[in-house]
Motif scaffolding. Structure first.
Motif, PDB file in Angstrom:
ATOM      1  N   GLY A 102       0.819  -1.216   0.000  1.00 49.16           N
ATOM      2  CA  GLY A 102       0.000   0.000   0.000  1.00 49.16           C
ATOM      3  C   GLY A 102       0.845   1.255   0.000  1.00 49.16           C
ATOM      4  O   GLY A 102       0.561   2.214  -0.739  1.00 49.16           O
ATOM      5  N   LEU A 103       1.874   1.291   0.818  1.00 45.29           N
ATOM      6  CA  LEU A 103       2.754   2.465   0.843  1.00 45.29           C
ATOM      7  C   LEU A 103       3.495   2.640  -0.477  1.00 45.29           C
ATOM      8  O   LEU A 103       3.661   3.762  -0.970  1.00 45.29           O
ATOM      9  CB  LEU A 103       3.761   2.342   1.989  1.00 45.29           C
ATOM     10  N   THR A 104       3.934   1.525  -1.055  1.00 45.51           N
ATOM     11  CA  THR A 104       4.636   1.599  -2.340  1.00 45.51           C
ATOM     12  C   THR A 104       3.718   2.176  -3.414  1.00 45.51           C
ATOM     13  O   THR A 104       4.115   3.061  -4.182  1.00 45.51           O
ATOM     14  CB  THR A 104       5.128   0.199  -2.757  1.00 45.51           C
ATOM     15  N   LEU A 105       2.482   1.678  -3.494  1.00 44.36           N
ATOM     16  CA  LEU A 105       1.534   2.188  -4.491  1.00 44.36           C
ATOM     17  C   LEU A 105       1.195   3.652  -4.239  1.00 44.36           C
ATOM     18  O   LEU A 105       1.106   4.451  -5.175  1.00 44.36           O
ATOM     19  CB  LEU A 105       0.268   1.332  -4.500  1.00 44.36           C
ATOM     20  N   TRP A 106       1.037   4.022  -3.022  1.00 43.51           N
ATOM     21  CA  TRP A 106       0.680   5.405  -2.687  1.00 43.51           C
ATOM     22  C   TRP A 106       1.807   6.364  -3.055  1.00 43.51           C
ATOM     23  O   TRP A 106       1.581   7.438  -3.581  1.00 43.51           O
ATOM     24  CB  TRP A 106       0.351   5.489  -1.197  1.00 43.51           C
ATOM     25  N   LEU A 107       3.058   5.944  -2.749  1.00 50.59           N
ATOM     26  CA  LEU A 107       4.214   6.799  -3.050  1.00 50.59           C
ATOM     27  C   LEU A 107       4.489   6.902  -4.536  1.00 50.59           C
ATOM     28  O   LEU A 107       4.966   7.937  -5.015  1.00 50.59           O
ATOM     29  CB  LEU A 107       5.453   6.303  -2.310  1.00 50.59           C
TER      30      LEU A 107
END
Length: 110
Positions: A102-107
């Motif tokens: 989730g953090l990777t996609l958001w960033l």
């Protein structure tokens, strides 16, 4: 301090003493002797009094760690490990992966 409660009862019975007689001889309360014989716990002062009155060495009535572990293991039945034992670790792993993704996609979408 942990002591061998069964050994105290055995030594007291060998002398033909009641709990009250032992308490009087040790200059402790009857309740203290009852607790010692039931729970196997005593203060160092009580242990010294018991050793003196029962005419035994301290190591004779001290409960060894291995003997205590053996007694506890006999009380609790062993069970085979199951997949439920690994469930908390599996949930933590999946949650960590989900947060990472989730953090990777958001960033990357910023």
């Amino acid at each position: 301090m942990r002591i061998d409660a069964t050994k105290i009862v055995e030594l007291r019975n060998d002398k033909g003493w009641t709990q009250q007689h032992l308490a009087d001889a040790c200059a402790v309360s009857l309740r203290t002797i009852q607790r010692v014989e039931k729970e196997g716990m005593a203060s160092s002062e009580t242990v010294l009094a018991l050793c003196s009155v029962l005419e035994v060495e301290r190591k004779t009535i001290e409960s060894s760690f291995r003997a205590e572990q053996k007694r506890l293991s006999q009380d609790a039945p062993e069970r085979a490990p199951s997949w439920i034992d690994a469930l908390p670790m599996l949930i933590t792993l999946l949650l960590g992966m989900a947060i990472g993704i989730g953090l990777t996609l958001w960033l990357t979408n910023r």
